[in-house]
Write a protein that holds these residues in place. Structure first.
Motif, mmCIF file in Angstrom:
data_model
loop_
_atom_site.group_PDB
_atom_site.id
_atom_site.type_symbol
_atom_site.label_atom_id
_atom_site.label_comp_id
_atom_site.label_asym_id
_atom_site.label_seq_id
_atom_site.Cartn_x
_atom_site.Cartn_y
_atom_site.Cartn_z
ATOM 1 N N MET A 1 -6.715 -60.294 81.513
ATOM 2 C CA MET A 1 -5.588 -60.172 80.593
ATOM 3 C C MET A 1 -4.387 -59.567 81.321
ATOM 4 O O MET A 1 -4.553 -58.684 82.169
ATOM 5 C CB MET A 1 -5.968 -59.296 79.402
ATOM 6 C CG MET A 1 -7.100 -59.880 78.557
ATOM 7 S SD MET A 1 -6.731 -61.517 77.878
ATOM 8 C CE MET A 1 -5.398 -61.120 76.782
ATOM 9 N N PRO A 2 -3.170 -60.030 80.980
ATOM 10 C CA PRO A 2 -1.964 -59.478 81.612
ATOM 11 C C PRO A 2 -1.828 -57.982 81.332
ATOM 12 O O PRO A 2 -2.178 -57.500 80.260
ATOM 13 C CB PRO A 2 -0.826 -60.241 80.948
ATOM 14 C CG PRO A 2 -1.448 -61.438 80.330
ATOM 15 C CD PRO A 2 -2.860 -61.082 80.024
ATOM 16 N N VAL A 3 -1.304 -57.284 82.317
ATOM 17 C CA VAL A 3 -1.070 -55.847 82.214
ATOM 18 C C VAL A 3 0.423 -55.611 82.432
ATOM 19 O O VAL A 3 0.954 -55.945 83.492
ATOM 20 C CB VAL A 3 -1.874 -55.077 83.285
ATOM 21 C CG1 VAL A 3 -1.555 -53.600 83.238
ATOM 22 C CG2 VAL A 3 -3.359 -55.324 83.120
ATOM 23 N N HIS B 1 -5.547 -57.837 89.637
ATOM 24 C CA HIS B 1 -5.267 -59.085 90.332
ATOM 25 C C HIS B 1 -3.774 -59.349 90.169
ATOM 26 O O HIS B 1 -3.207 -59.085 89.114
ATOM 27 C CB HIS B 1 -6.092 -60.216 89.722
ATOM 28 C CG HIS B 1 -5.927 -61.510 90.412
ATOM 29 N ND1 HIS B 1 -6.536 -61.802 91.601
ATOM 30 C CD2 HIS B 1 -5.191 -62.593 90.094
ATOM 31 C CE1 HIS B 1 -6.184 -63.013 91.985
ATOM 32 N NE2 HIS B 1 -5.372 -63.516 91.075
ATOM 33 N N TYR B 2 -3.138 -59.892 91.189
ATOM 34 C CA TYR B 2 -1.691 -60.093 91.198
ATOM 35 C C TYR B 2 -1.403 -61.556 91.499
ATOM 36 O O TYR B 2 -2.026 -62.146 92.372
ATOM 37 C CB TYR B 2 -1.046 -59.197 92.264
ATOM 38 C CG TYR B 2 -1.431 -57.749 92.069
ATOM 39 C CD1 TYR B 2 -0.622 -56.911 91.320
ATOM 40 C CD2 TYR B 2 -2.615 -57.243 92.584
ATOM 41 C CE1 TYR B 2 -0.987 -55.588 91.110
ATOM 42 C CE2 TYR B 2 -2.984 -55.925 92.377
ATOM 43 C CZ TYR B 2 -2.171 -55.105 91.640
ATOM 44 O OH TYR B 2 -2.524 -53.810 91.415
ATOM 45 N N ALA B 3 -0.449 -62.131 90.764
ATOM 46 C CA ALA B 3 -0.128 -63.542 90.950
ATOM 47 C C ALA B 3 1.375 -63.755 90.827
ATOM 48 O O ALA B 3 2.023 -63.176 89.956
ATOM 49 C CB ALA B 3 -0.858 -64.381 89.911
ATOM 50 N N LEU C 1 6.229 -61.803 89.481
ATOM 51 C CA LEU C 1 4.901 -61.290 89.795
ATOM 52 C C LEU C 1 4.247 -60.805 88.502
ATOM 53 O O LEU C 1 4.845 -60.033 87.752
ATOM 54 C CB LEU C 1 5.026 -60.135 90.790
ATOM 55 C CG LEU C 1 3.771 -59.332 91.090
ATOM 56 C CD1 LEU C 1 2.724 -60.213 91.754
ATOM 57 C CD2 LEU C 1 4.123 -58.143 91.976
ATOM 58 N N PHE C 2 3.043 -61.286 88.253
ATOM 59 C CA PHE C 2 2.289 -60.886 87.070
ATOM 60 C C PHE C 2 1.056 -60.110 87.517
ATOM 61 O O PHE C 2 0.438 -60.446 88.526
ATOM 62 C CB PHE C 2 1.845 -62.109 86.265
ATOM 63 C CG PHE C 2 2.983 -62.819 85.594
ATOM 64 C CD1 PHE C 2 3.240 -62.607 84.253
ATOM 65 C CD2 PHE C 2 3.793 -63.690 86.296
ATOM 66 C CE1 PHE C 2 4.285 -63.263 83.617
ATOM 67 C CE2 PHE C 2 4.845 -64.344 85.677
ATOM 68 C CZ PHE C 2 5.096 -64.134 84.331
#
Length: 65
Positions: free
Chosen positions: A50-52, A2-4, A42-43
């Motif tokens: 969990m963040p990657v 997922h990208y935010a 962009l995260f």
């Protein structure tokens, strides 16, 4: 995955299901408002939420553009 895209105050600008759309949106934001390059990133999140990896900043933020 997922990208935010978030601003520097932690506000969600937009989220995406695919990386290409997310990176294109980040580019559009910076093209429209170059000064925003220092304030958006962009995260990437895994399916577990969990963040990657590290945040992705716009090229203009690092002086590449």
């Amino acid at each position: 995955m997922h990208y935010a895209i978030f601003d520097s105050t932690g506000n969600l600008i937009e989220s995406f299901a695919d990386e290409r759309s997310a990176r294109e949106a980040l580019d559009r934001i910076i093209d429209a408002e170059p000064e925003a390059a220092k304030h958006v990133a962009l995260f990437v999140y895994g399916d577990d939420g969990m963040p990657v990896g590290d945040p992705v900043f716009a090229p203009a933020a690092s002086g590449v553009r």
